[in-house]
Design a protein around this motif. Structure first.
Motif, PDB file in Angstrom:
ATOM      1  N   VAL A 116      -7.266   7.016 -15.268  1.00 30.11           N
ATOM      2  CA  VAL A 116      -6.975   6.699 -16.549  1.00 30.11           C
ATOM      3  C   VAL A 116      -6.535   8.335 -17.200  1.00 30.11           C
ATOM      4  CG1 VAL A 116      -8.477   6.501 -18.937  1.00 30.11           C
ATOM      5  CG2 VAL A 116      -8.686   4.827 -16.900  1.00 30.11           C
ATOM      6  N   VAL A 117      -7.346   9.204 -16.538  1.00 29.61           N
ATOM      7  CA  VAL A 117      -7.174  10.544 -17.094  1.00 29.61           C
ATOM      8  C   VAL A 117      -5.951  10.965 -17.018  1.00 29.61           C
ATOM      9  CG1 VAL A 117      -7.792  13.170 -17.105  1.00 29.61           C
ATOM     10  CG2 VAL A 117      -9.415  11.189 -17.274  1.00 29.61           C
ATOM     11  N   ASP A 118      -5.284  10.823 -15.746  1.00 30.42           N
ATOM     12  CA  ASP A 118      -3.992  11.038 -15.307  1.00 30.42           C
ATOM     13  C   ASP A 118      -3.034  10.536 -16.181  1.00 30.42           C
ATOM     14  OD1 ASP A 118      -5.050  12.779 -13.257  1.00 30.42           O
ATOM     15  OD2 ASP A 118      -4.885  11.328 -11.614  1.00 30.42           O
ATOM     16  N   ALA A 119      -3.152   9.395 -16.430  1.00 31.16           N
ATOM     17  CA  ALA A 119      -2.106   8.617 -17.403  1.00 31.16           C
ATOM     18  C   ALA A 119      -2.034   8.949 -18.585  1.00 31.16           C
ATOM     19  CB  ALA A 119      -2.612   7.060 -17.285  1.00 31.16           C
ATOM     20  N   ALA A 120      -3.274   9.602 -18.961  1.00 30.71           N
ATOM     21  CA  ALA A 120      -3.399  10.202 -20.514  1.00 30.71           C
ATOM     22  C   ALA A 120      -2.701  11.473 -20.564  1.00 30.71           C
ATOM     23  CB  ALA A 120      -4.880  10.303 -20.773  1.00 30.71           C
ATOM     24  N   VAL A 121      -2.800  12.465 -19.383  1.00 32.52           N
ATOM     25  CA  VAL A 121      -2.071  13.363 -19.262  1.00 32.52           C
ATOM     26  C   VAL A 121      -0.338  13.093 -19.109  1.00 32.52           C
ATOM     27  CG1 VAL A 121      -1.770  15.517 -17.624  1.00 32.52           C
ATOM     28  CG2 VAL A 121      -3.977  14.714 -18.128  1.00 32.52           C
ATOM     29  N   ASP A 122      -0.176  12.021 -18.448  1.00 27.32           N
ATOM     30  CA  ASP A 122       1.328  11.719 -18.153  1.00 27.32           C
ATOM     31  C   ASP A 122       2.002  11.203 -19.723  1.00 27.32           C
ATOM     32  OD1 ASP A 122       1.004  12.371 -15.700  1.00 27.32           O
ATOM     33  OD2 ASP A 122       1.070  10.504 -14.901  1.00 27.32           O
ATOM     34  N   ARG A 123       0.729  10.573 -20.327  1.00 23.53           N
ATOM     35  CA  ARG A 123       1.348  10.126 -21.687  1.00 23.53           C
ATOM     36  C   ARG A 123       1.696  11.303 -22.652  1.00 23.53           C
ATOM     37  NH1 ARG A 123       0.409   5.112 -22.876  1.00 23.53           N
ATOM     38  NH2 ARG A 123       1.232   4.904 -20.663  1.00 23.53           N
ATOM     39  N   TRP A 124       1.086  12.644 -22.529  1.00 28.36           N
ATOM     40  CA  TRP A 124       1.460  13.585 -23.414  1.00 28.36           C
ATOM     41  C   TRP A 124       2.789  14.169 -23.099  1.00 28.36           C
ATOM     42  CZ3 TRP A 124      -0.517  14.822 -27.875  1.00 28.36           C
ATOM     43  CH2 TRP A 124      -1.927  14.605 -28.184  1.00 28.36           C
ATOM     44  N   VAL A 125       3.190  14.247 -21.711  1.00 35.04           N
ATOM     45  CA  VAL A 125       4.441  14.591 -21.002  1.00 35.04           C
ATOM     46  C   VAL A 125       5.285  13.759 -21.889  1.00 35.04           C
ATOM     47  CG1 VAL A 125       5.788  15.172 -19.048  1.00 35.04           C
ATOM     48  CG2 VAL A 125       3.320  15.906 -19.371  1.00 35.04           C
ATOM     49  N   TRP A 126       5.054  12.397 -21.637  1.00 36.88           N
ATOM     50  CA  TRP A 126       6.178  11.319 -22.010  1.00 36.88           C
ATOM     51  C   TRP A 126       6.686  11.592 -23.605  1.00 36.88           C
ATOM     52  CZ3 TRP A 126       8.985   6.982 -20.768  1.00 36.88           C
ATOM     53  CH2 TRP A 126       9.028   5.809 -21.648  1.00 36.88           C
ATOM     54  N   TYR A 127       5.775  11.791 -24.381  1.00 34.48           N
ATOM     55  CA  TYR A 127       6.036  12.011 -25.785  1.00 34.48           C
ATOM     56  C   TYR A 127       6.455  13.322 -25.851  1.00 34.48           C
ATOM     57  CZ  TYR A 127       3.981   7.247 -27.208  1.00 34.48           C
ATOM     58  OH  TYR A 127       3.913   6.167 -27.291  1.00 34.48           O
ATOM     59  N   ALA A 128       6.042  14.376 -25.214  1.00 32.21           N
ATOM     60  CA  ALA A 128       6.754  15.710 -25.353  1.00 32.21           C
ATOM     61  C   ALA A 128       8.499  15.591 -25.134  1.00 32.21           C
ATOM     62  CB  ALA A 128       5.996  16.620 -24.231  1.00 32.21           C
ATOM     63  N   GLY A 129       8.733  14.557 -24.033  1.00 35.64           N
ATOM     64  CA  GLY A 129       9.909  14.534 -23.856  1.00 35.64           C
ATOM     65  C   GLY A 129      10.865  13.809 -24.728  1.00 35.64           C
ATOM     66  N   TRP A 130      10.271  12.952 -25.579  1.00 30.23           N
ATOM     67  CA  TRP A 130      10.887  12.076 -26.672  1.00 30.23           C
ATOM     68  C   TRP A 130      11.065  13.109 -27.935  1.00 30.23           C
ATOM     69  CZ3 TRP A 130      13.923   8.426 -26.658  1.00 30.23           C
ATOM     70  CH2 TRP A 130      13.672   7.283 -25.768  1.00 30.23           C
ATOM     71  N   THR A 131      10.521  14.068 -28.347  1.00 24.48           N
ATOM     72  CA  THR A 131      10.480  15.020 -29.472  1.00 24.48           C
ATOM     73  C   THR A 131      11.771  15.292 -29.944  1.00 24.48           C
ATOM     74  OG1 THR A 131      10.174  16.930 -28.584  1.00 24.48           O
ATOM     75  CG2 THR A 131       8.069  15.559 -29.549  1.00 24.48           C
ATOM     76  N   ASP A 132      12.770  15.513 -29.149  1.00 26.76           N
ATOM     77  CA  ASP A 132      14.159  15.985 -29.475  1.00 26.76           C
ATOM     78  C   ASP A 132      15.148  15.001 -29.202  1.00 26.76           C
ATOM     79  OD1 ASP A 132      13.882  16.562 -26.875  1.00 26.76           O
ATOM     80  OD2 ASP A 132      14.939  18.479 -26.684  1.00 26.76           O
ATOM     81  N   LYS A 133      14.843  13.682 -28.701  1.00 25.86           N
ATOM     82  CA  LYS A 133      15.559  12.642 -28.527  1.00 25.86           C
ATOM     83  C   LYS A 133      15.317  11.362 -29.458  1.00 25.86           C
ATOM     84  CE  LYS A 133      15.364  14.065 -23.728  1.00 25.86           C
ATOM     85  NZ  LYS A 133      14.327  15.388 -24.245  1.00 25.86           N
ATOM     86  N   ILE A 134      14.363  11.331 -30.142  1.00 24.98           N
ATOM     87  CA  ILE A 134      14.152  10.158 -30.737  1.00 24.98           C
ATOM     88  C   ILE A 134      15.237   9.888 -31.991  1.00 24.98           C
ATOM     89  CG2 ILE A 134      12.306  11.189 -32.405  1.00 24.98           C
ATOM     90  CD1 ILE A 134      12.443   7.318 -31.043  1.00 24.98           C
ATOM     91  N   GLY A 135      15.707  10.976 -32.385  1.00 19.42           N
ATOM     92  CA  GLY A 135      16.477  11.226 -33.688  1.00 19.42           C
ATOM     93  C   GLY A 135      17.954  10.423 -33.269  1.00 19.42           C
ATOM     94  N   GLN A 136      18.208  10.630 -31.707  1.00 15.84           N
ATOM     95  CA  GLN A 136      19.604  10.040 -31.463  1.00 15.84           C
ATOM     96  C   GLN A 136      19.201   8.528 -31.522  1.00 15.84           C
ATOM     97  OE1 GLN A 136      18.558  12.905 -29.704  1.00 15.84           O
ATOM     98  NE2 GLN A 136      19.853  13.701 -31.314  1.00 15.84           N
ATOM     99  N   ILE A 137      18.092   7.931 -31.360  1.00 16.38           N
ATOM    100  CA  ILE A 137      17.835   6.666 -31.250  1.00 16.38           C
ATOM    101  C   ILE A 137      17.849   5.763 -32.532  1.00 16.38           C
ATOM    102  CG2 ILE A 137      16.051   4.863 -30.606  1.00 16.38           C
ATOM    103  CD1 ILE A 137      17.079   6.163 -28.015  1.00 16.38           C
ATOM    104  N   VAL A 138      17.296   6.629 -33.495  1.00 20.87           N
ATOM    105  CA  VAL A 138      17.206   5.996 -34.988  1.00 20.87           C
ATOM    106  C   VAL A 138      18.199   6.588 -35.897  1.00 20.87           C
ATOM    107  CG1 VAL A 138      14.725   5.136 -34.444  1.00 20.87           C
ATOM    108  CG2 VAL A 138      15.413   7.472 -35.434  1.00 20.87           C
TER     109      VAL A 138
END
Length: 306
Positions: A116-138
């Motif tokens: 669970v903790v490893d998945a939570a760490v990975d979840r932060w990385v996932w959203y970190a990668g999306w910060t400068d990309k979500i603008g192209q989606i919406v």
């Protein structure tokens, strides 16, 4: 000498405005290990006294979130991504502590808690990668009839109240906080009522992870008691009802309508699979769309937005 040493118990505090205050009411409540803990001797054991937040604490958290909004929403998306990645780095360094806290909070074995903790760490990385990309989606350029450029770009909604999942004290918590701040919003989070300790410890991580004070504010206590003033607060722009039961969610949604808050309704089944691919729906839940019209041609020196 060491045999006679008294243990030093951790004092858990709120996380508001980048600081660690006790509840202004001075109240606390006992937090115990989940009854289904794998080790029979640990079931129901006392873990800590957590702050029992008051309505005043909730209002203070909103003030802190509003104060932080300008700077955080004005930061570049790339910079926000760096900050979120730093959270993952700091969590990785405190992995053993969170494995222990999640195991007690959710009644899991150490191996399952570690996953669970490893998945939570990975979840932060996932959203970190999306910060400068979500603008192209919406966002993007819109076709219009006439000599104009018509461009749509996403902007953060503002201060978001988040009722964290009750059953998933850490992975679910991260899954509702990270997308809110990844898109430039600030958050007031009400932790799981029965299992608040991982959330309160997360505040310590955020404080050392370059997250500006006030961007995330974490409260512990009775969900209904804290959610009511947040839902009706005129300076809260949106509310995530994930951690509310059906009856409470209905009451809060009615209160939220007073200033037209955006509302994310709770999932139909409590204890959803937070380990599943999160997708982008939580990233887009608290975004507004700004559309700008700009004339083309040599005479087009300025534009107007609506």
């Amino acid at each position: 000498m060491s045999d006679g040493r008294l243990s030093v118990f951790k004092t858990y505090k709120l996380y508001v405005g980048g600081k660690f205050p006790r509840s202004e009411s001075g109240r606390v409540y006992e937090v115990t290990a989940k009854k289904s803990a794998s080790a029979a001797a640990d079931r129901g054991k006392w873990l800590a006294n957590a702050p029992l937040s008051s309505r005043k604490d909730a209002r203070d958290a909103v003030v802190a979130a509003r104060k932080a909004f300008g700077g955080w929403s004005g930061a570049t998306a790339y910079n926000r991504g760096q900050v979120l990645y730093r959270v993952a780095e700091m969590l990785e360094g405190r992995r053993d502590q969170f494995v222990r806290e999640v195991a007690d909070a959710e009644g899991l074995s150490k191996s399952k808690a570690a996953a669970v903790v490893d998945a939570a760490v990975d979840r932060w990385v996932w959203y970190a990668g999306w910060t400068d990309k979500i603008g192209q989606i919406v966002g993007g350029a819109n076709p219009v009839a006439g000599p104009f450029f018509n461009l749509s770009t996403p902007e953060p909604t503002g201060v978001v109240a988040v009722l964290a999942p009750q059953e998933s004290s850490f992975l679910g918590l991260v899954s509702v906080i990270a997308p809110v701040i990844a898109t430039g919003n600030t958050a007031v989070v009400v932790a799981s009522a029965d299992a608040p300790l991982p959330a309160l410890s997360l505040g310590e991580v955020l404080a050392t992870s370059d997250v500006p004070g006030g961007v995330v504010n974490i409260l512990s206590g009775k969900t209904a008691e804290l959610a009511a003033p947040l839902a009706s607060h005129q300076d809260v722009n949106a509310i995530d009802l994930t951690g509310a039961g059906v009856e409470l969610a209905t009451e809060l949604e009615i209160a939220a309508a007073d200033n037209l808050k955006r509302v994310v309704r709770p999932q139909a089944v409590d204890g959803a699979d937070w380990s599943a691919d999160p997708g982008t729906h939580r990233l887009t839940a608290f975004l507004e769309t700004k559309t700008v019209w700009h004339p083309t041609g040599a005479l087009g020196t300025s534009g107007s937005s609506y």
